[in-house]
Design an enzyme around this catalytic site. Structure first.
Site, mmCIF file in Angstrom:
data_model
loop_
_atom_site.group_PDB
_atom_site.id
_atom_site.type_symbol
_atom_site.label_atom_id
_atom_site.label_comp_id
_atom_site.label_asym_id
_atom_site.label_seq_id
_atom_site.Cartn_x
_atom_site.Cartn_y
_atom_site.Cartn_z
ATOM 1 N N THR A 1 -2.690 1.220 9.741
ATOM 2 C CA THR A 1 -3.932 1.147 8.242
ATOM 3 C C THR A 1 -3.915 1.400 7.014
ATOM 4 O OG1 THR A 1 -4.628 3.339 8.980
ATOM 5 C CG2 THR A 1 -5.757 1.065 9.893
ATOM 6 N N ALA B 1 0.772 -0.793 0.097
ATOM 7 C CA ALA B 1 -0.275 0.076 -0.348
ATOM 8 C C ALA B 1 1.147 1.025 -0.239
ATOM 9 C CB ALA B 1 -0.696 -0.652 0.650
ATOM 10 N N GLY B 2 1.929 0.763 0.922
ATOM 11 C CA GLY B 2 2.638 2.582 1.196
ATOM 12 C C GLY B 2 3.581 2.244 -0.482
ATOM 13 N N CYS C 1 -10.129 3.394 11.270
ATOM 14 C CA CYS C 1 -10.571 1.625 11.398
ATOM 15 C C CYS C 1 -12.132 1.948 11.137
ATOM 16 C CB CYS C 1 -10.002 1.524 12.477
ATOM 17 S SG CYS C 1 -10.221 0.434 12.962
ATOM 18 N N CYS D 1 -4.204 -3.068 11.674
ATOM 19 C CA CYS D 1 -5.641 -2.801 11.770
ATOM 20 C C CYS D 1 -5.910 -3.093 13.432
ATOM 21 C CB CYS D 1 -6.521 -2.960 10.215
ATOM 22 S SG CYS D 1 -8.369 -2.805 10.080
#
Ligand code: FAD
Length: 411
Positions: free
Chosen positions: A306, A13-14, A340, A161
């Site tokens: 997250t 994701a990052g 979240c 998460c």
């Protein structure tokens, strides 16, 4: 070829978000991304796979398809860092030099820290939404359970998460409630921590669901052992580590593993004493090596780990890396935002959004969406809007929902 202006470690994701963010600001920048895997996962979707809402296939794409055009993919795993030489070492002892480095390898799932767990995952009623291949098994188990005991566990913090262990419980209970079998199912939540959720504003609304689903809360109990064949889970009491283990039988066990920095990160020269990458929590710049930046689950900033946090961090890293390169004139500041979406029932979400120190950071005015109350709009956001925001916004460098604050610096 073995030298790039910017090298990114990890195409999760990052990593993909940073690559795209840099390209959208600076199209000619020479970037390479180092990633050993063929596939990229949308992990936030796994709660809904385990809840029977998404197909597992909706949560995976090839790495080749998510890496932006004109970014070189080096298909290898990083083994070591030599920050004084501006160099990383990849498998096979190849070296790659960089001017700027971005490190975002995610977090390690320590399945083996729970005795007997790995051996029984995917059978004997033992599952986990923390693995792509097991989230569908969660839904199988939920559909088939009509009576008995369902146990849900949460390991020590930090984890990615932090709400996901209890989301699995709520989604399961909602199905049993609607099927009319919940009264015949004994639901137990065993949390290593001492509270249901770390930001207190969200706890009252969550407690309403704990009551509705008549779930039993067991705090300060850590899962340490699973006997799959006998269907027994064993817990250590955090306050009395030498006391005998607490044993409980189960028909279904949703286990979340302990988590830690990846091994090659833990032993590297870029981490703090606990093994997390040592960055300034506002600029995400490394504290000792100014040409290194980091984001995502592997950093030591005290935000919620997250994808929502990575979405806000990516433009901060891109901006501040380009500031270091003399392209950008302002520094960007990350405020610790993380989010979240607590899926408390099919159709309703309690949307926790907060920054450093547990400060509530709603992205919508409370008259539109009050995150401390279960909301249909928040469910719609989770089911329908967040996946395209992830794939088409965040991963493509279109930062609709991620405009960082900037701070003017007088050079
Ligand atoms: P990742 O996305 O995990 O990517 C890390 C990448 O680094 C991987 O591609 C990996 O292969 C690569 N890598 C690893 N080792 C090496 C190496 N040696 N060399 C090179 N590359 C390497 N977030 C939310 O915002 N909302 C949610 O509702 C939510 N729910 C979740 C539910 C579950 C069940 C799970 C598991 C996660 C959830 N998350 C959620 C968390 C979110 O998925 C992560 O916080 C996010 O993916 C972190 O991004 P990252 O880039 O740090 O790591």
């Amino acid at each position: 070829d073995h030298s790039h202006a910017v090298v990114i470690v990890g195409a999760g994701a990052g990593g993909v978000a940073v690559a795209s963010s840099l390209k959208s600001r600076c199209p000619d920048l020479d970037i390479a991304i180092v990633e050993p895997n063929e596939v990229h996962y949308y992990q936030p979707g796994w709660t809904l796979v385990g809840g029977g809402v998404f197909n597992a296939n909706d949560t995976v794409r090839t790495v080749a398809s998510v890496i932006p055009n004109n970014v070189k993919w080096i298909k290898a795993g990083v083994a070591a860092f030599a920050p004084k030489e501006n160099m990383i070492v990849v498998d096979g002892c190849r070296t790659i030099k960089y001017e700027h480095l971005v490190v975002c390898p995610g977090i390690k799932l320590d399945w083996n820290k729970v005795e007997g767990l790995s051996e029984t995952l995917g059978e004997n009623g033992v599952t986990s939404n923390y693995r792509f291949d097991l989230a569908p098994y969660t839904w199988e188990l939920v559909k088939n359970l009509k009576k008995g005991k369902a146990v849900f566990t949460q390991p020590p913090m930090p984890i990615k998460c932090a709400g996901a262990p209890q989301k699995a419980m709520y989604m399961s209970c909602d199905h049993w409630f609607k099927e009319g079998v919940l009264n015949d199912i004994n639901v137990e939540f065993y949390n290593t921590g001492a509270v249901l959720f770390g930001v207190k504003e969200y706890v009252p609304a969550l407690m309403e669901y704990i009551k509705k689903y008549h779930a039993n809360l067991n705090f300060e109990h850590q899962l340490v052992k699973v006997d799959g064949k006998a269907k027994v889970a064993s817990f250590k009491k955090v306050a009395e580590p030498d006391a005998p283990l607490v044993e409980t039988e189960f028909d279904m066990l949703h286990a979340v593993p302990p988590q830690s920095p990846p091994d090659f990160i833990k032993v590297s020269p870029i981490v703090d004493a606990n093994g997390w990458i040592d960055v300034d929590q506002s600029t995400l710049q490394h504290k000792s090596f100014p040409n290194i930046f980091a984001l995502g689950d592997a950093i030591n900033a005290p935000n919620a780990k997250t994808a929502a946090a990575a979405r806000m961090q990516a433009p901060v890293v891109a901006n501040n890396l380009l500031y270091e390169r003399g392209v950008q004139t302002d520094k960007a500041i990350y405020n610790g935002y993380g989010s979240c979406p607590l899926t408390v029932e099919r159709g309703k979400v309690i949307l926790a959004e907060f920054g450093y120190g547990g400060k509530i950071l709603n992205s919508m005015p409370t008259w539109v969406l009050d995150g401390t109350k279960p909301s249909r709009l928040a469910w719609y956001l989770k089911e329908k809007l967040l996946p395209p925001i992830y794939w088409e916004g965040m991963l493509k460098g279109r930062e609709w929902l991620a405009k960082p604050e900037t701070q003017h610096i007088n050079k």
